[in-house]
Motif scaffolding. Structure first.
Motif, PDB file in Angstrom:
ATOM      1  N   ARG A   1     -39.825  -5.160  -1.983  1.00 15.64           N
ATOM      2  CA  ARG A   1     -40.479  -4.244  -2.928  1.00 15.64           C
ATOM      3  C   ARG A   1     -39.792  -4.268  -4.292  1.00 15.64           C
ATOM      4  NH1 ARG A   1     -40.514  -0.604   1.459  1.00 15.64           N
ATOM      5  NH2 ARG A   1     -38.768   0.525   0.530  1.00 15.64           N
ATOM      6  N   ASN A   2     -38.465  -4.192  -4.286  1.00 18.16           N
ATOM      7  CA  ASN A   2     -37.729  -4.187  -5.559  1.00 18.16           C
ATOM      8  C   ASN A   2     -37.939  -5.487  -6.321  1.00 18.16           C
ATOM      9  OD1 ASN A   2     -36.778  -1.706  -4.799  1.00 18.16           O
ATOM     10  ND2 ASN A   2     -34.692  -2.367  -4.376  1.00 18.16           N
ATOM     11  N   SER A   3     -37.898  -6.608  -5.609  1.00 13.45           N
ATOM     12  CA  SER A   3     -38.049  -7.912  -6.260  1.00 13.45           C
ATOM     13  C   SER A   3     -39.455  -8.094  -6.823  1.00 13.45           C
ATOM     14  CB  SER A   3     -37.731  -9.030  -5.255  1.00 13.45           C
ATOM     15  OG  SER A   3     -36.425  -8.898  -4.744  1.00 13.45           O
ATOM     16  N   LYS A   4     -40.456  -7.682  -6.064  1.00 16.21           N
ATOM     17  CA  LYS A   4     -41.832  -7.776  -6.555  1.00 16.21           C
ATOM     18  C   LYS A   4     -42.037  -6.897  -7.780  1.00 16.21           C
ATOM     19  CE  LYS A   4     -44.437  -9.126  -2.437  1.00 16.21           C
ATOM     20  NZ  LYS A   4     -45.549  -8.766  -1.532  1.00 16.21           N
ATOM     21  N   ARG A   5     -41.395  -5.723  -7.766  1.00 19.21           N
ATOM     22  CA  ARG A   5     -41.516  -4.785  -8.884  1.00 19.21           C
ATOM     23  C   ARG A   5     -40.972  -5.407 -10.171  1.00 19.21           C
ATOM     24  NH1 ARG A   5     -38.599  -0.644  -6.800  1.00 19.21           N
ATOM     25  NH2 ARG A   5     -40.376  -0.119  -5.477  1.00 19.21           N
ATOM     26  N   ILE A   6     -39.828  -6.082 -10.049  1.00 20.50           N
ATOM     27  CA  ILE A   6     -39.252  -6.737 -11.232  1.00 20.50           C
ATOM     28  C   ILE A   6     -40.148  -7.879 -11.693  1.00 20.50           C
ATOM     29  CG2 ILE A   6     -37.311  -8.134 -12.057  1.00 20.50           C
ATOM     30  CD1 ILE A   6     -35.480  -6.473 -10.281  1.00 20.50           C
ATOM     31  N   GLY A   7     -40.677  -8.662 -10.739  1.00 17.06           N
ATOM     32  CA  GLY A   7     -41.583  -9.742 -11.102  1.00 17.06           C
ATOM     33  C   GLY A   7     -42.814  -9.238 -11.838  1.00 17.06           C
ATOM     34  N   GLU A   8     -43.389  -8.138 -11.343  1.00 19.79           N
ATOM     35  CA  GLU A   8     -44.583  -7.569 -11.971  1.00 19.79           C
ATOM     36  C   GLU A   8     -44.293  -7.074 -13.382  1.00 19.79           C
ATOM     37  OE1 GLU A   8     -46.117  -4.534  -9.457  1.00 19.79           O
ATOM     38  OE2 GLU A   8     -46.504  -5.907  -7.789  1.00 19.79           O
ATOM     39  N   SER A   9     -43.080  -6.551 -13.603  1.00 10.76           N
ATOM     40  CA  SER A   9     -42.744  -6.042 -14.933  1.00 10.76           C
ATOM     41  C   SER A   9     -42.730  -7.153 -15.982  1.00 10.76           C
ATOM     42  CB  SER A   9     -41.381  -5.340 -14.895  1.00 10.76           C
ATOM     43  OG  SER A   9     -40.333  -6.275 -14.727  1.00 10.76           O
ATOM     44  N   PHE A  10     -42.541  -8.402 -15.543  1.00  9.70           N
ATOM     45  CA  PHE A  10     -42.559  -9.548 -16.456  1.00  9.70           C
ATOM     46  C   PHE A  10     -43.885 -10.307 -16.395  1.00  9.70           C
ATOM     47  CE2 PHE A  10     -37.940  -9.021 -15.719  1.00  9.70           C
ATOM     48  CZ  PHE A  10     -37.538  -8.839 -17.036  1.00  9.70           C
ATOM     49  N   GLY A  11     -44.843  -9.801 -15.633  1.00  6.96           N
ATOM     50  CA  GLY A  11     -46.160 -10.421 -15.564  1.00  6.96           C
ATOM     51  C   GLY A  11     -46.286 -11.534 -14.549  1.00  6.96           C
ATOM     52  N   TYR A  12     -45.362 -11.581 -13.573  1.00  8.03           N
ATOM     53  CA  TYR A  12     -45.393 -12.625 -12.556  1.00  8.03           C
ATOM     54  C   TYR A  12     -45.590 -12.018 -11.164  1.00  8.03           C
ATOM     55  CZ  TYR A  12     -43.292 -15.433 -16.290  1.00  8.03           C
ATOM     56  OH  TYR A  12     -43.051 -16.079 -17.484  1.00  8.03           O
ATOM     57  N   THR A  13     -46.122 -12.825 -10.280  1.00  8.59           N
ATOM     58  CA  THR A  13     -46.299 -12.407  -8.894  1.00  8.59           C
ATOM     59  C   THR A  13     -45.207 -13.037  -8.042  1.00  8.59           C
ATOM     60  OG1 THR A  13     -48.703 -12.273  -9.181  1.00  8.59           O
ATOM     61  CG2 THR A  13     -47.866 -12.378  -6.922  1.00  8.59           C
ATOM     62  N   ALA A  14     -44.429 -12.207  -7.376  1.00 12.14           N
ATOM     63  CA  ALA A  14     -43.308 -12.693  -6.564  1.00 12.14           C
ATOM     64  C   ALA A  14     -43.651 -12.586  -5.080  1.00 12.14           C
ATOM     65  CB  ALA A  14     -42.046 -11.890  -6.866  1.00 12.14           C
ATOM     66  N   GLN A  15     -43.291 -13.613  -4.331  1.00 12.91           N
ATOM     67  CA  GLN A  15     -43.424 -13.625  -2.881  1.00 12.91           C
ATOM     68  C   GLN A  15     -42.094 -14.064  -2.290  1.00 12.91           C
ATOM     69  OE1 GLN A  15     -45.985 -12.611  -1.082  1.00 12.91           O
ATOM     70  NE2 GLN A  15     -47.346 -12.232  -2.830  1.00 12.91           N
ATOM     71  N   LEU A  16     -41.639 -13.332  -1.263  1.00 13.60           N
ATOM     72  CA  LEU A  16     -40.359 -13.656  -0.653  1.00 13.60           C
ATOM     73  C   LEU A  16     -40.505 -13.800   0.851  1.00 13.60           C
ATOM     74  CD1 LEU A  16     -39.565 -11.446  -3.159  1.00 13.60           C
ATOM     75  CD2 LEU A  16     -37.302 -12.080  -2.358  1.00 13.60           C
ATOM     76  N   SER A  17     -39.826 -14.808   1.395  1.00 15.22           N
ATOM     77  CA  SER A  17     -39.667 -14.959   2.839  1.00 15.22           C
ATOM     78  C   SER A  17     -38.178 -14.838   3.120  1.00 15.22           C
ATOM     79  CB  SER A  17     -40.199 -16.315   3.318  1.00 15.22           C
ATOM     80  OG  SER A  17     -41.585 -16.414   3.093  1.00 15.22           O
TER      81      SER A  17
END
Length: 256
Positions: free
Chosen positions: A34-50
Protein backbone atom coordinates in the motif's frame (compact mmCIF):
# COMPACT_ATOMS: atom_id res chain seq x y z
CA UNK A 1 1.97 25.18 -16.23
CA UNK A 2 1.97 21.41 -15.84
CA UNK A 3 4.47 20.04 -13.35
CA UNK A 4 7.34 18.09 -14.88
CA UNK A 5 7.09 14.37 -14.25
CA UNK A 6 9.83 12.69 -12.24
CA UNK A 7 12.07 10.23 -14.07
CA UNK A 8 10.62 6.70 -14.12
CA UNK A 9 13.99 5.08 -13.38
CA UNK A 10 14.73 7.29 -10.38
CA UNK A 11 11.26 6.82 -8.90
CA UNK A 12 11.48 3.07 -9.41
CA UNK A 13 14.87 2.85 -7.72
CA UNK A 14 13.59 4.82 -4.74
CA UNK A 15 10.41 2.76 -4.32
CA UNK A 16 12.43 -0.47 -4.55
CA UNK A 17 14.76 0.70 -1.76
CA UNK A 18 11.86 2.06 0.30
CA UNK A 19 9.83 -1.16 0.05
CA UNK A 20 12.78 -3.44 0.81
CA UNK A 21 13.69 -1.36 3.86
CA UNK A 22 10.12 -1.52 5.18
CA UNK A 23 10.00 -5.27 4.65
CA UNK A 24 13.37 -5.73 6.32
CA UNK A 25 12.44 -3.94 9.53
CA UNK A 26 9.24 -5.82 10.26
CA UNK A 27 6.26 -4.45 8.31
CA UNK A 28 3.54 -6.83 7.16
CA UNK A 29 3.32 -7.34 3.40
CA UNK A 30 0.07 -5.54 2.57
CA UNK A 31 1.28 -2.38 4.30
CA UNK A 32 4.50 -2.40 2.27
CA UNK A 33 2.49 -2.74 -0.93
CA UNK A 34 0.00 0.00 0.00
CA UNK A 35 2.73 2.47 0.94
CA UNK A 36 4.74 1.76 -2.20
CA UNK A 37 1.73 2.07 -4.49
CA UNK A 38 0.80 5.34 -2.78
CA UNK A 39 4.23 6.81 -3.53
CA UNK A 40 4.05 5.58 -7.13
CA UNK A 41 0.63 7.18 -7.60
CA UNK A 42 1.88 10.50 -6.23
CA UNK A 43 4.35 10.62 -9.15
CA UNK A 44 1.79 9.46 -11.72
CA UNK A 45 2.98 5.86 -11.99
CA UNK A 46 1.33 2.53 -11.31
CA UNK A 47 3.35 0.27 -9.02
CA UNK A 48 2.97 -3.50 -8.70
CA UNK A 49 4.92 -5.58 -6.20
CA UNK A 50 5.43 -9.30 -5.72
CA UNK A 51 6.93 -9.83 -2.28
CA UNK A 52 8.64 -12.91 -0.89
CA UNK A 53 10.58 -13.48 2.30
CA UNK A 54 14.06 -12.78 0.91
CA UNK A 55 13.34 -10.71 -2.20
CA UNK A 56 10.72 -8.69 -4.03
CA UNK A 57 9.91 -7.73 -7.59
CA UNK A 58 8.81 -4.18 -8.42
CA UNK A 59 7.14 -3.16 -11.65
CA UNK A 60 6.48 0.54 -12.32
CA UNK A 61 4.29 1.53 -15.27
CA UNK A 62 3.68 4.89 -16.94
CA UNK A 63 0.21 4.87 -18.51
CA UNK A 64 0.98 7.90 -20.67
CA UNK A 65 4.18 6.72 -22.32
CA UNK A 66 3.64 2.97 -21.72
CA UNK A 67 7.14 2.73 -20.27
CA UNK A 68 7.98 0.01 -17.76
CA UNK A 69 10.55 -0.20 -15.00
CA UNK A 70 11.25 -3.60 -13.42
CA UNK A 71 13.62 -4.49 -10.60
CA UNK A 72 14.26 -7.46 -8.36
CA UNK A 73 15.62 -6.32 -5.00
CA UNK A 74 16.89 -8.33 -2.05
CA UNK A 75 15.23 -7.79 1.32
CA UNK A 76 17.85 -6.75 3.90
CA UNK A 77 18.00 -8.20 7.41
CA UNK A 78 17.35 -5.24 9.68
CA UNK A 79 16.45 -4.88 13.36
CA UNK A 80 12.75 -4.51 14.11
CA UNK A 81 12.08 -0.77 14.34
CA UNK A 82 8.50 0.36 14.97
CA UNK A 83 9.45 4.04 15.00
CA UNK A 84 10.93 3.81 11.50
CA UNK A 85 7.94 1.80 10.28
CA UNK A 86 5.55 4.46 11.51
CA UNK A 87 7.54 7.40 10.14
CA UNK A 88 8.09 5.77 6.74
CA UNK A 89 4.37 5.03 6.44
CA UNK A 90 3.58 8.63 7.36
CA UNK A 91 6.09 9.73 4.72
CA UNK A 92 4.14 7.88 2.02
CA UNK A 93 0.99 9.80 2.99
CA UNK A 94 2.89 13.10 3.08
CA UNK A 95 4.23 12.39 -0.40
CA UNK A 96 0.75 11.55 -1.69
CA UNK A 97 -1.04 14.50 -0.06
CA UNK A 98 1.59 17.19 -0.67
CA UNK A 99 3.07 15.84 -3.95
CA UNK A 100 6.62 16.08 -2.66
CA UNK A 101 9.37 16.25 -5.30
CA UNK A 102 11.57 13.18 -5.43
CA UNK A 103 14.61 15.11 -4.18
CA UNK A 104 12.74 16.22 -1.03
CA UNK A 105 11.31 12.75 -0.56
CA UNK A 106 14.79 11.20 -0.67
CA UNK A 107 16.11 13.67 1.90
CA UNK A 108 13.24 12.93 4.29
CA UNK A 109 13.72 9.19 3.78
CA UNK A 110 17.45 9.39 4.48
CA UNK A 111 16.79 11.48 7.58
CA UNK A 112 14.41 8.83 8.93
CA UNK A 113 16.58 5.77 8.30
CA UNK A 114 19.76 7.49 9.52
CA UNK A 115 18.36 8.31 12.97
CA UNK A 116 20.54 6.78 15.68
CA UNK A 117 19.20 3.64 17.30
CA UNK A 118 18.30 3.49 20.98
CA UNK A 119 21.34 2.99 23.18
CA UNK A 120 21.96 -0.79 23.47
CA UNK A 121 22.37 -0.58 27.24
CA UNK A 122 19.02 1.20 27.54
CA UNK A 123 17.41 -1.61 25.56
CA UNK A 124 19.23 -4.15 27.74
CA UNK A 125 17.88 -2.56 30.94
CA UNK A 126 14.32 -2.29 29.60
CA UNK A 127 14.24 -5.88 28.32
CA UNK A 128 15.58 -7.15 31.65
CA UNK A 129 12.90 -5.20 33.51
CA UNK A 130 10.23 -6.56 31.17
CA UNK A 131 11.25 -10.19 31.75
CA UNK A 132 11.47 -9.62 35.50
CA UNK A 133 7.97 -8.14 35.39
CA UNK A 134 6.69 -11.21 33.55
CA UNK A 135 8.22 -13.39 36.24
CA UNK A 136 6.32 -11.49 38.94
CA UNK A 137 3.14 -11.47 36.85
CA UNK A 138 3.25 -15.26 36.46
CA UNK A 139 3.59 -15.78 40.20
CA UNK A 140 7.34 -15.68 40.82
CA UNK A 141 8.62 -14.42 44.15
CA UNK A 142 11.02 -11.50 44.55
CA UNK A 143 14.11 -13.73 44.65
CA UNK A 144 13.11 -15.14 41.26
CA UNK A 145 12.37 -11.66 39.92
CA UNK A 146 15.88 -10.50 40.77
CA UNK A 147 17.54 -13.59 39.31
CA UNK A 148 15.45 -13.35 36.12
CA UNK A 149 16.52 -9.73 35.73
CA UNK A 150 20.18 -10.74 35.89
CA UNK A 151 19.70 -13.87 33.75
CA UNK A 152 17.91 -11.86 31.06
CA UNK A 153 20.62 -9.21 31.15
CA UNK A 154 23.28 -11.89 30.62
CA UNK A 155 21.41 -13.63 27.80
CA UNK A 156 20.40 -10.44 26.01
CA UNK A 157 23.86 -8.92 26.29
CA UNK A 158 25.31 -12.08 24.72
CA UNK A 159 22.71 -11.90 21.95
CA UNK A 160 23.63 -8.27 21.25
CA UNK A 161 27.33 -9.12 21.03
CA UNK A 162 26.86 -12.22 18.89
CA UNK A 163 24.53 -10.37 16.51
CA UNK A 164 27.50 -8.20 15.52
CA UNK A 165 29.33 -11.29 14.26
CA UNK A 166 28.70 -13.48 11.21
CA UNK A 167 27.35 -16.29 13.39
CA UNK A 168 24.09 -17.85 12.20
CA UNK A 169 21.13 -16.31 14.02
CA UNK A 170 19.67 -19.72 14.88
CA UNK A 171 22.86 -20.58 16.75
CA UNK A 172 22.70 -17.17 18.45
CA UNK A 173 19.20 -17.99 19.71
CA UNK A 174 20.29 -21.39 21.03
CA UNK A 175 23.30 -19.94 22.87
CA UNK A 176 21.34 -17.00 24.28
CA UNK A 177 18.51 -19.24 25.51
CA UNK A 178 21.05 -21.60 27.08
CA UNK A 179 22.90 -18.83 28.92
CA UNK A 180 19.73 -17.09 30.13
CA UNK A 181 18.08 -20.30 31.36
CA UNK A 182 21.32 -21.54 32.93
CA UNK A 183 21.67 -18.29 34.88
CA UNK A 184 18.01 -18.52 35.91
CA UNK A 185 18.57 -22.09 37.12
CA UNK A 186 20.50 -20.66 40.09
CA UNK A 187 17.06 -20.23 41.67
CA UNK A 188 17.31 -23.97 42.42
CA UNK A 189 19.85 -23.10 45.10
CA UNK A 190 17.15 -21.21 46.98
CA UNK A 191 13.69 -22.15 48.16
CA UNK A 192 12.03 -20.16 45.39
CA UNK A 193 9.88 -20.42 42.23
CA UNK A 194 12.61 -21.83 39.99
CA UNK A 195 10.22 -23.17 37.31
CA UNK A 196 8.71 -19.72 36.70
CA UNK A 197 12.15 -18.10 36.72
CA UNK A 198 13.54 -20.45 34.07
CA UNK A 199 10.45 -20.17 31.87
CA UNK A 200 10.39 -16.37 31.90
CA UNK A 201 14.14 -15.87 31.52
CA UNK A 202 13.98 -16.64 27.79
CA UNK A 203 10.83 -14.66 26.90
CA UNK A 204 12.93 -11.88 25.35
CA UNK A 205 13.77 -14.30 22.54
CA UNK A 206 10.16 -15.09 21.55
CA UNK A 207 9.73 -13.90 17.91
CA UNK A 208 6.48 -12.02 18.36
CA UNK A 209 6.73 -9.79 15.28
CA UNK A 210 7.28 -12.63 12.74
CA UNK A 211 4.42 -14.59 14.33
CA UNK A 212 2.01 -11.66 14.14
CA UNK A 213 3.10 -10.62 10.64
CA UNK A 214 2.86 -14.21 9.42
CA UNK A 215 -0.76 -14.48 10.57
CA UNK A 216 -1.65 -11.05 9.13
CA UNK A 217 -0.06 -11.96 5.78
CA UNK A 218 -2.00 -15.23 5.54
CA UNK A 219 -5.29 -13.56 6.50
CA UNK A 220 -4.74 -10.84 3.89
CA UNK A 221 -3.91 -13.31 1.13
CA UNK A 222 -0.11 -13.17 1.06
CA UNK A 223 0.10 -16.86 1.84
CA UNK A 224 3.65 -17.64 0.74
CA UNK A 225 5.19 -14.77 2.67
CA UNK A 226 3.00 -15.52 5.68
CA UNK A 227 4.00 -19.17 5.85
CA UNK A 228 7.65 -18.23 5.35
CA UNK A 229 7.49 -15.87 8.30
CA UNK A 230 5.67 -18.41 10.46
CA UNK A 231 8.21 -21.08 9.54
CA UNK A 232 11.05 -18.78 10.52
CA UNK A 233 9.33 -17.96 13.82
CA UNK A 234 8.72 -21.65 14.59
CA UNK A 235 12.38 -22.46 13.92
CA UNK A 236 13.42 -19.71 16.34
CA UNK A 237 11.07 -21.11 18.97
CA UNK A 238 12.63 -24.55 18.43
CA UNK A 239 16.06 -22.96 18.95
CA UNK A 240 14.85 -21.49 22.25
CA UNK A 241 13.64 -24.94 23.30
CA UNK A 242 16.99 -26.50 22.36
CA UNK A 243 18.88 -23.93 24.43
CA UNK A 244 16.66 -24.60 27.43
CA UNK A 245 17.00 -28.34 26.89
CA UNK A 246 20.77 -28.08 27.27
CA UNK A 247 20.24 -26.32 30.60
CA UNK A 248 17.75 -28.95 31.78
CA UNK A 249 20.18 -31.69 30.82
CA UNK A 250 22.90 -30.09 32.98
CA UNK A 251 20.69 -29.55 36.03
CA UNK A 252 18.43 -32.61 35.75
CA UNK A 253 19.85 -34.12 38.95
CA UNK A 254 18.93 -31.01 40.91
CA UNK A 255 15.42 -31.06 39.49
CA UNK A 256 14.89 -34.71 40.30
Amino acid sequence: MEKKKENLLEVGEFIAEYASHLMGCGVHTSRVIRNSKRIGESFGYTAQLSIFQKSMTLSLYDKQTHEHYNEVVETPSLPINFEQNSELSALSWETYDNHLPLSILKKKYERIISKPAINPFTVLALVSCANASFCKLFGGDWYSVGIVFLATAAGFFLKQRLSLTILNHYIIFIVSAFVASLCASTTLLFNTTSDIAMATSVLFLVPGVPLINGVIDIVEGHTLTGFARLTQAILLIVCIAIGMAFTLFLIKDNIL
